[in-house]
Design an enzyme around this catalytic site. Structure first.
Site, PDB file in Angstrom:
ATOM      1  CG  HIS A  60      24.741 -36.106  29.924  1.00 15.86           C
ATOM      2  ND1 HIS A  60      24.036 -35.889  28.764  1.00 15.86           N
ATOM      3  CD2 HIS A  60      25.606 -35.057  30.028  1.00 15.86           C
ATOM      4  CE1 HIS A  60      24.451 -34.779  28.190  1.00 15.86           C
ATOM      5  NE2 HIS A  60      25.408 -34.242  28.941  1.00 15.86           N
ATOM      6  CG  HIS A  75      21.659 -31.637  30.263  1.00 17.99           C
ATOM      7  ND1 HIS A  75      22.479 -31.750  31.368  1.00 17.99           N
ATOM      8  CD2 HIS A  75      22.493 -31.461  29.200  1.00 17.99           C
ATOM      9  CE1 HIS A  75      23.733 -31.645  30.994  1.00 17.99           C
ATOM     10  NE2 HIS A  75      23.779 -31.477  29.687  1.00 17.99           N
ATOM     11  NE  ARG A 127      29.824 -30.961  24.539  1.00 17.80           N
ATOM     12  CZ  ARG A 127      28.934 -30.180  25.156  1.00 17.80           C
ATOM     13  NH1 ARG A 127      28.368 -30.577  26.266  1.00 17.80           N
ATOM     14  NH2 ARG A 127      28.643 -28.984  24.658  1.00 17.80           N
ATOM     15  CG  ASP A 178      24.554 -32.639  25.459  1.00 12.19           C
ATOM     16  OD1 ASP A 178      24.416 -32.029  26.537  1.00 12.19           O
ATOM     17  OD2 ASP A 178      25.504 -33.415  25.226  1.00 12.19           O
TER      18      ASP A 178
END
Length: 275
Positions: free
Chosen positions: A250, A96, A265, A98
């Site tokens: 990713h 995907h 993150r 993000d």
């Protein structure tokens, strides 16, 4: 000055001779911005940074986002916690990009490894521009005029199906109605064209029938994740991956059960929508 050591793959480089505990100079910020655009994902090793240093580093590249679903580090709403083991498995298994359910998806994310399994748990990245370059010219022409619908509800359908899932995510659903993005976008720095779809959030190609859309999306989502467009990053404690969300897909390799993997993150705002 830091140096970029390119990986033996179509994308990816490790940045050496830099300490992210320290404020970056203007020249270092420019170098990292250019490296991110060129290599599409850049990596750092042995960066034992605090949450504040993580935030300060990310702030060099834009405003910082918060995520509508995941927990965050105490005192740092910008830092999302991604913590998984056998009892709390990750629900993200697909390739995907993000948050393409947003009108303006993020510029990129900076992911810090805090607890790393002894084996497994790599992250894979793939270049959407390299995948575009390999398409037949006639297909490129037809895709250039198409638009795709991206959906938060579609991407989080597993979470919504859980008991009280729709109630828990009611505000996120309200805040994130479906959006449209061009099927083929141009990177704002490199001017490279790229295929802007992903199997997690892309619901439908707008101008096609449901069956035509499914067939084309299936083809494109398989095409962009081919191994020749990929690089694989093996995590160590205090490693960092910084990926350009405008040009890569990713996925985590969730092969480390029953071990624990904890990542932190920060996601960086983009200033303009895909075009």
């Amino acid at each position: 000055m830091p140096k970029a050591k390119k990986h033996d793959s179509i994308l990816g480089a490790t940045i050496e001779e830099i300490d992210l505990r320290n404020p970056l100079s203007e020249e270092e910020v420019i170098f990292l911005k250019e490296s991110l655009a060129e290599y599409e994902v850049i990596f750092f090793r042995d960066q034992n940074i605090t949450p504040k240093q993580h935030k300060d580093f990310a702030s060099n590249f834009g405003n910082l986002q918060s995520h509508p679903v995941y927990p965050t580090v105490e005192g740092f709403p910008e830092i999302t916690i991604l913590e998984n083991d056998e009892k709390n498995p990750s629900k993200i298994e697909k390739w995907h990009t993000d948050m393409t359910f947003k009108k303006t998806p993020p510029l990129g994310s900076i992911l810090l490894g805090k607890i790393i399994p002894e084996r497994g748990g790599d992250t894979l990245f793939a270049s959407l521009s390299a995948a575009y370059n390999d398409l037949p010219e006639e297909l490129k022409k037809s895709l250039n005029s198409m638009t795709a619908i991206h959906s938060f509800e579609y991407g989080f359908k597993e979470s919504l199906a859980e008991p009280y899932g729709r109630e828990k995510l009611s505000q996120a659903l309200k805040d994130n109605p479906p959006v449209e993005h061009p099927l083929i976008c141009t990177h704002p720095v490199t001017n490279k064209k790229l295929i802007y779809v992903n199997s997690l959030f892309t619901l439908k190609i707008k101008s096609l029938t449901d069956s035509e859309s499914s067939e084309l999306l299936d083809f494109l989502c398989e095409h962009i994740k081919q191994e020749k467009y990929q690089c694989r990053f093996s995590w160590e404690i205090n490693s960092i991956a910084f990926w350009d969300n405008r040009s890569v897909i990713h996925k985590p390799d969730n092969d480390y059960w029953p071990q624990l993997r904890r990542m932190e993150r920060i996601t960086i705002d983009n200033t303009t929508p895909p075009s």
